[in-house]
Design an enzyme around this catalytic site. Structure first.
Site, PDB file in Angstrom:
ATOM      1  N   LYS A  57      22.574  35.539   0.073  1.00 17.93           N
ATOM      2  CA  LYS A  57      21.747  35.431   1.229  1.00 17.93           C
ATOM      3  C   LYS A  57      20.435  34.562   0.587  1.00 17.93           C
ATOM      4  O   LYS A  57      20.474  34.803  -0.622  1.00 17.93           O
ATOM      5  CB  LYS A  57      21.328  36.539   1.816  1.00 17.93           C
ATOM      6  CG  LYS A  57      20.360  37.566   1.227  1.00 17.93           C
ATOM      7  CD  LYS A  57      20.230  38.720   1.572  1.00 17.93           C
ATOM      8  CE  LYS A  57      19.304  39.801   1.184  1.00 17.93           C
ATOM      9  NZ  LYS A  57      18.867  40.970   1.628  1.00 17.93           N
ATOM     10  N   ARG A 155      15.888  50.330   9.616  1.00 15.94           N
ATOM     11  CA  ARG A 155      15.837  48.981   9.982  1.00 15.94           C
ATOM     12  C   ARG A 155      16.853  48.761  10.913  1.00 15.94           C
ATOM     13  O   ARG A 155      16.515  48.568  12.281  1.00 15.94           O
ATOM     14  CB  ARG A 155      16.230  48.213   8.575  1.00 15.94           C
ATOM     15  CG  ARG A 155      16.016  46.655   8.663  1.00 15.94           C
ATOM     16  CD  ARG A 155      15.884  46.036   7.383  1.00 15.94           C
ATOM     17  NE  ARG A 155      17.275  46.307   6.550  1.00 15.94           N
ATOM     18  CZ  ARG A 155      17.240  45.842   5.534  1.00 15.94           C
ATOM     19  NH1 ARG A 155      16.273  45.214   4.738  1.00 15.94           N
ATOM     20  NH2 ARG A 155      18.411  46.140   4.654  1.00 15.94           N
ATOM     21  N   HIS A 184      22.117  51.194   3.399  1.00 19.08           N
ATOM     22  CA  HIS A 184      21.204  50.460   2.481  1.00 19.08           C
ATOM     23  C   HIS A 184      20.132  51.181   1.861  1.00 19.08           C
ATOM     24  O   HIS A 184      19.437  52.241   2.791  1.00 19.08           O
ATOM     25  CB  HIS A 184      20.338  49.247   3.317  1.00 19.08           C
ATOM     26  CG  HIS A 184      19.824  48.499   2.104  1.00 19.08           C
ATOM     27  ND1 HIS A 184      20.492  47.642   1.305  1.00 19.08           N
ATOM     28  CD2 HIS A 184      18.490  48.300   1.964  1.00 19.08           C
ATOM     29  CE1 HIS A 184      19.886  46.946   0.453  1.00 19.08           C
ATOM     30  NE2 HIS A 184      18.627  47.116   0.952  1.00 19.08           N
ATOM     31  N   ARG A 240      26.985  46.221  -3.955  1.00 19.18           N
ATOM     32  CA  ARG A 240      26.388  44.920  -3.260  1.00 19.18           C
ATOM     33  C   ARG A 240      25.309  44.149  -4.132  1.00 19.18           C
ATOM     34  O   ARG A 240      24.299  44.486  -3.562  1.00 19.18           O
ATOM     35  CB  ARG A 240      26.300  44.928  -1.990  1.00 19.18           C
ATOM     36  CG  ARG A 240      27.116  45.738  -0.796  1.00 19.18           C
ATOM     37  CD  ARG A 240      26.656  45.658   0.546  1.00 19.18           C
ATOM     38  NE  ARG A 240      25.232  46.103   0.735  1.00 19.18           N
ATOM     39  CZ  ARG A 240      25.075  47.551   0.783  1.00 19.18           C
ATOM     40  NH1 ARG A 240      26.194  48.405   1.243  1.00 19.18           N
ATOM     41  NH2 ARG A 240      23.884  47.950   1.078  1.00 19.18           N
ATOM     42  N   TYR A 284      -9.586  22.669  -6.251  1.00 16.94           N
ATOM     43  CA  TYR A 284     -10.515  23.151  -5.173  1.00 16.94           C
ATOM     44  C   TYR A 284     -11.379  24.200  -5.066  1.00 16.94           C
ATOM     45  O   TYR A 284     -10.874  25.205  -5.780  1.00 16.94           O
ATOM     46  CB  TYR A 284      -9.293  23.507  -3.927  1.00 16.94           C
ATOM     47  CG  TYR A 284      -8.620  22.232  -3.260  1.00 16.94           C
ATOM     48  CD1 TYR A 284      -9.120  20.897  -2.568  1.00 16.94           C
ATOM     49  CD2 TYR A 284      -7.173  22.177  -3.688  1.00 16.94           C
ATOM     50  CE1 TYR A 284      -8.531  19.940  -2.254  1.00 16.94           C
ATOM     51  CE2 TYR A 284      -6.468  21.079  -3.142  1.00 16.94           C
ATOM     52  CZ  TYR A 284      -7.112  19.886  -2.375  1.00 16.94           C
ATOM     53  OH  TYR A 284      -6.542  18.784  -2.070  1.00 16.94           O
ATOM     54  N   CYS A 331      -2.747  23.515  -6.370  1.00 17.77           N
ATOM     55  CA  CYS A 331      -2.643  22.808  -4.961  1.00 17.77           C
ATOM     56  C   CYS A 331      -1.185  22.655  -4.371  1.00 17.77           C
ATOM     57  O   CYS A 331      -0.375  23.483  -4.987  1.00 17.77           O
ATOM     58  CB  CYS A 331      -3.150  21.256  -5.487  1.00 17.77           C
ATOM     59  SG  CYS A 331      -4.709  21.216  -6.263  1.00 17.77           S
ATOM     60  N   ASP A 333       0.797  20.251  -4.192  1.00 17.87           N
ATOM     61  CA  ASP A 333       1.864  19.427  -5.100  1.00 17.87           C
ATOM     62  C   ASP A 333       1.456  19.595  -6.424  1.00 17.87           C
ATOM     63  O   ASP A 333       2.411  18.908  -7.178  1.00 17.87           O
ATOM     64  CB  ASP A 333       1.786  18.177  -4.443  1.00 17.87           C
ATOM     65  CG  ASP A 333       1.641  17.847  -2.871  1.00 17.87           C
ATOM     66  OD1 ASP A 333       2.733  18.407  -2.379  1.00 17.87           O
ATOM     67  OD2 ASP A 333       0.818  17.473  -2.394  1.00 17.87           O
TER      68      ASP A 333
END
Length: 400
Positions: A57, A155, A184, A240, A284, A331, A333
Site C-alpha cells: 500500500k 479503527r 491489527h 503481513r 526564508y 524550501c 524545491d
C-alpha cells in the site's frame, strides 16, 4: 569553486544531443534495490515459517507500487495487501495475478469493482457483509472475503467480544467465500508493550467461534512488522509485513530480530556552490546565520518532493563521504548545506538516505531528526522524484 554557469544556450531549439537525452534527467532520484526486497521477503519467511502477505500500500511505502509488486510476485510472495480498491485495480491492470487483499474499509458502490477485478474484500461489519452479498448475487459471482475483528485498535472491524453472529452470518453466506479472518496489532512495534498479549487473547477467543459452529478455520493473520519482529504467537497462518519488507524498523524500540536490508536510497547532486560571509543569513526567515565565512552548497530537492521541512537546520546529508548539516529553512524545491571547510563541486552526489563511502544515513535516523516515524518519511516521498530500480527487469510505465 564549481560555480554554476550562467551562460545562456546558443539557441532555444533542442539540438540532436538534446533530443537523444532521456526525458527524465532530474539529478534527484530514489534508488530501489528490488533484490534487497526479495531478500527481505526470504528472511522474513525463514524467520516465521508461514506464508507472507507483502504489504504494498501507499506506493509500496514509497518504493513504487507496480515495480515492487511485480518483483514480489516473481519472488513467490504468497499474497499482496493494499489499502484501497484503486491500488488493487492498478496492480491488476499491470498484470499482477497474485491474490490481493484490500485492507481498508469499503463503500457499497465500490464492491462491484472488487469482484470484477478479483480483489479480496475486508468485511468489517454485518452491514458490510450484507452489501457484499447483494453485489455478489447481482453479478452472479462469489466474493472472496476476510473478516476483520477489532481486538483493540478501534479503527474498523467487529469487536472481538461480539463477533459470533458476524462470523456465523459470513460462514452461512452463499455469496461469500470466507478466506481469512484477521485483526491489527496496535502496539507490536514495542516489544515491551503488554497490549499485544491482550490482543492475541481476544483474537483467539473470536476465532474459537468457527470451531464452536463446526466451520472450517479460515486463514488467521495478525502479525504486522512489529509482530514479525517480536511476537511469535502472532504468526498464526500468515504474516503481513509492511515496512520491514523494505528493510526498515518500525520504531526506535523495535529489535532487529530479522536480518533485513534497506532497499531505498534518496540521492541528489550539488547544483550550486557559494561562500556565505560571516553574519549573513540563509533561506526564508533568516533562521540560520553564518558565524564565519562558510562554504554552502544548494541541493535541488525540497518539501515539494516530500522531504520534510521539519529537517530545517536539523537534518544531515552526506557529501564526499562526510556528514554535513542542512542550514536554514528547507524550501519547496531546494535546501542549503553547510560544508564548512570541505570541498564540493557541482554535480557531486548528495546522499539524503543511504550510504556513501562507508557513512550511512538510515531512514530511521531521518525520522528521528524530523520528529516523526520512518513510515511518514518513506510514503511522503512523492512522484515528483524519479525512481530507478536495481535488480529487476526493465519496468516501463503502466497506463491506467
Amino acid at each position: 569553486m564549481g560555480a554554476m554557469s550562467t551562460q545562456p544556450h546558443a539557441s532555444p531549439e533542442p539540438d540532436d544531443r538534446e533530443a537523444a537525452r532521456p526525458i527524465d534527467e532530474r539529478p534527484t532520484r530514489i534508488r530501489v534495490d528490488l533484490e534487497r526486497i526479495a531478500g527481505n521477503l526470504r528472511a522474513i519467511r525463514a524467520h516465521v515459517g508461514v506464508p507472507v502477505m507483502g504489504i504494498v500500500k501507499a506506493n509500496a511505502y514509497g518504493h513504487g507500487l507496480v515495480p515492487v509488486a511485480r518483483h514480489l510476485q516473481a519472488a513467490g510472495v504468497d499474497q499482496l495487501g493494499v489499502a484501497f480498491v484503486e491500488e488493487g485495480i492498478a496492480l491488476r491492470r499491470a498484470g499482477i495475478r497474485a491474490p490481493i487483499l484490500v485492507l481498508g474499509g469499503i463503500f457499497g458502490h465500490q464492491i462491484g469493482r472488487f469482484i470484477s477485478h478479483d480483489l479480496e474484500i475486508t468485511v468489517s461489519s454485518l452491514d458490510k457483509l450484507r452489501q457484499v452479498e447483494a453485489a455478489a448475487e447481482a453479478m452472479g459471482r462469489r466474493a472472496v472475503v476476510h473478516l476483520k475483528i477489532d481486538t483493540g485498535m478501534e479503527r474498523i472491524g467487529v469487536h472481538s467480544y461480539s463477533a459470533g453472529p458476524f462470523i456465523e452470518a459470513a460462514v452461512a453466506s452463499p455469496w461469500c467465500e470466507v478466506k481469512g479472518v484477521y485483526s491489527h496489532l496496535a502496539c507490536a512495534d514495542d516489544p515491551a508493550s503488554p497490549a499485544t498479549a491482550a490482543q492475541v487473547a481476544r483474537f483467539a477467543e473470536a476465532c474459537e467461534h468457527f470451531t464452536r459452529i463446526g466451520a472450517p478455520m479460515p486463514l488467521r493473520h495478525l502479525a504486522n512488522s512489529g509482530g514479525v519482529l517480536h511476537f511469535p504467537d502472532t504468526w498464526l497462518d500468515m504474516v503481513r509485513p509492511g515496512i520491514l519488507l523494505y528493510g526498515v524498523l518500525p520504531d526506535p524500540a523495535s529489535r532487529p530480530t530479522v536480518a533485513v536490508q534497506p532497499a531505498m536510497s534518496l540521492v541528489s547532486q550539488v547544483v550550486y556552490f557559494k561562500v556565505v560571509k560571516a553574519g549573513h543569513a540563509v533561506s526564508y526567515g533568516g533562521t540560520w546565520t553564518a558565524t564565519r565565512d562558510t562554504r554552502v552548497v544548494t541541493v535541488p530537492i525540497g518539501y515539494g518532493d516530500g522531504y520534510p521541512r521539519a529537517l530545517s537546520s536539523r537534518g544531515e546529508v552526506l557529501v564526499r563521504g562526510r556528514r554535513h548539516p542542512i542550514v536554514g529553512r528547507i524550501c519547496m524545491d531546494q535546501f542549503m548545506v553547510d560544508i564548512g571547510d570541505g570541498s564540493a563541486w557541482n554535480e557531486d552526489e548528495v546522499v539524503l538516505v543511504g550510504t556513501q563511502e562507508g557513512e550511512a544515513i538510515p531512514v530511521e535516523a531521518v525520522a528521528l531528526q524530523a520528529g516523526t516515524v520512518p513510515y511518514e518519511i518513506l510514503v511522503g516521498l512523492n512522484e515528483r522524484i524519479p525512481r530507478d530500480y536495481l535488480g529487476g527487469a526493465s519496468l516501463a510505465p503502466v497506463a491506467a
